[in-house]
Design a protein around this motif. Structure first.
Motif, short mmCIF file in Angstrom:
data_model
loop_
_atom_site.label_atom_id
_atom_site.label_comp_id
_atom_site.label_asym_id
_atom_site.label_seq_id
_atom_site.Cartn_x
_atom_site.Cartn_y
_atom_site.Cartn_z
N UNK A 23 0.83 -1.21 0.00
CA UNK A 23 0.00 0.00 0.00
C UNK A 23 0.87 1.26 0.00
N UNK A 24 1.96 1.24 0.75
CA UNK A 24 2.86 2.40 0.75
C UNK A 24 3.51 2.57 -0.62
N UNK A 25 3.92 1.48 -1.23
CA UNK A 25 4.51 1.54 -2.57
C UNK A 25 3.48 1.98 -3.61
N UNK A 32 -3.10 0.77 -8.03
CA UNK A 32 -3.96 0.04 -7.09
C UNK A 32 -3.25 -1.18 -6.53
N UNK A 33 -3.78 -1.70 -5.44
CA UNK A 33 -3.29 -2.92 -4.80
C UNK A 33 -4.31 -4.03 -4.99
N UNK A 70 -10.01 -3.73 4.20
CA UNK A 70 -10.64 -2.64 4.95
C UNK A 70 -9.60 -1.88 5.77
N UNK A 71 -8.67 -2.61 6.37
CA UNK A 71 -7.64 -1.95 7.16
C UNK A 71 -6.72 -1.10 6.28
N UNK A 72 -6.36 -1.61 5.11
CA UNK A 72 -5.49 -0.85 4.21
C UNK A 72 -6.17 0.42 3.74
N UNK A 73 -7.44 0.33 3.41
CA UNK A 73 -8.18 1.53 2.94
C UNK A 73 -8.24 2.60 4.03
#
Length: 301
Positions: A23-25, A32-33, A70-73
């Motif tokens: 997600x950072x990259x 998108x991931x 959900x956590x990444x978003x």
């Protein structure tokens, strides 16, 4: 398929760390991931067991990527995160699914009490078989690990990135690997540290009278070769500060040591079309097991 950063997800702490890194990259690249959760088929006898049945496994296989997404978003607003569930052998599925990806990110268990990775059989098989760059991220990897300390000596993700580290063999430099390293340093706004390790010839060990001068000459020669290889890339990326290190000794050991101060380690893997199977290469294999920063393996012809 649109460009994406793909993550192999199995619910482990190392795969969650890989998803966070991805997600950072993705934010750096504007991509998108895609979280890929592979579900291995349940043998018929086990499928009848109440705790191991197909419905239970399906529930967990859907819950893991959903909760991770959900956590990444929430932690990385603006990053588009999607999930996919696939049944099959993990290595086979990930190699096939990654064909159109820019990067494939996998988790790797950290060695207990020792810096570095434990690269499982799935990770090694994927690295050896795919032509897509593969990133290995340790369990427990944090964004602050990739940045320098703040003025008070406290870890912070708001400070500058640590340098990107590139392992380079001047005998067979590959443009794909070099370009990847320069681009990653440019994205991070940080320096690129290039390490070339070389071994003295055997006769230098057995005491020629001018052994010292021969060693000095070899050192100068390897340093000049490294400078020659990097010269056009310095011109292409003038904003990237480059430091060059050509020293006698094991390339893998020098890279593992230098990785302690790096945000990312870049190494290459030569693609071998062999009937006896694919191989990672001894230096890359050693770096994967002993580096303390995330490692990306870039395949090249």
């Amino acid at each position: 398929m649109s460009r994406t950063i793909m993550v192999g997800l199995d619910g482990s702490s190392e795969s969650r760390a890989a998803a966070e890194w991805a997600a950072r990259e993705a934010k750096l690249r504007g991509l998108p991931v895609r979280l890929v959760h592979v579900r291995e088929p349940v043998p018929d006898p086990l499928a009848q067991a109440p705790l191991l049945g197909a419905e239970t496994q399906q529930h967990w296989s859907e819950q893991i990527p959903r909760e991770t997404a959900e956590g990444l978003r929430s932690r990385h607003p603006g990053v588009d995160v999607t999930t996919v569930h696939v049944e099959g052998r993990p290595a086979d599925v990930l190699v096939g699914a990654a064909e159109d990806a820019d990067l494939l990110v996998l988790g790797s268990r950290g060695m207990s009490g020792v810096g570095g990775f434990l690269v499982g059989s799935v990770g090694q098989a994927v690295i050896a078989r795919t032509d897509v760059p593969v990133v290995l991220v340790r369990a427990g990897e944090q964004a602050t690990d990739e940045h320098g300390m703040d003025p008070a000596g406290i870890p912070s993700a708001a400070t500058s990135f640590r340098p990107v580290l590139l392992g380079l063999d001047t005998r067979s430099p590959d443009n794909t690997v070099i370009a990847f390293a320069f681009e990653e340093a440019a994205r991070r706004g940080t320096a690129l540290r290039v390490v070339h390790g070389w071994n003295p010839p055997p006769y230098n060990i057995y005491g020629l009278s001018d052994g010292v001068s021969l060693y000095d000459e070899l050192t100068r020669k390897h340093a000049e070769e490294l400078t020659d290889v990097l010269r056009p890339w310095r011109h292409k990326h003038p904003a990237v500060e480059v430091t060059e290190e050509a020293r006698a000794g094991s390339a893998a050991s020098r890279l593992a040591e230098a990785s302690r101060e790096a945000s990312l380690v870049v190494v290459g893997r030569r693609i071998r079309r062999s009937p006896f199977g694919a191989h990672i290469g001894p230096v890359t294999h050693a770096v994967l097991h002993h580096a303390t920063a995330p490692v990306v393996v870039v395949a090249h012809e």
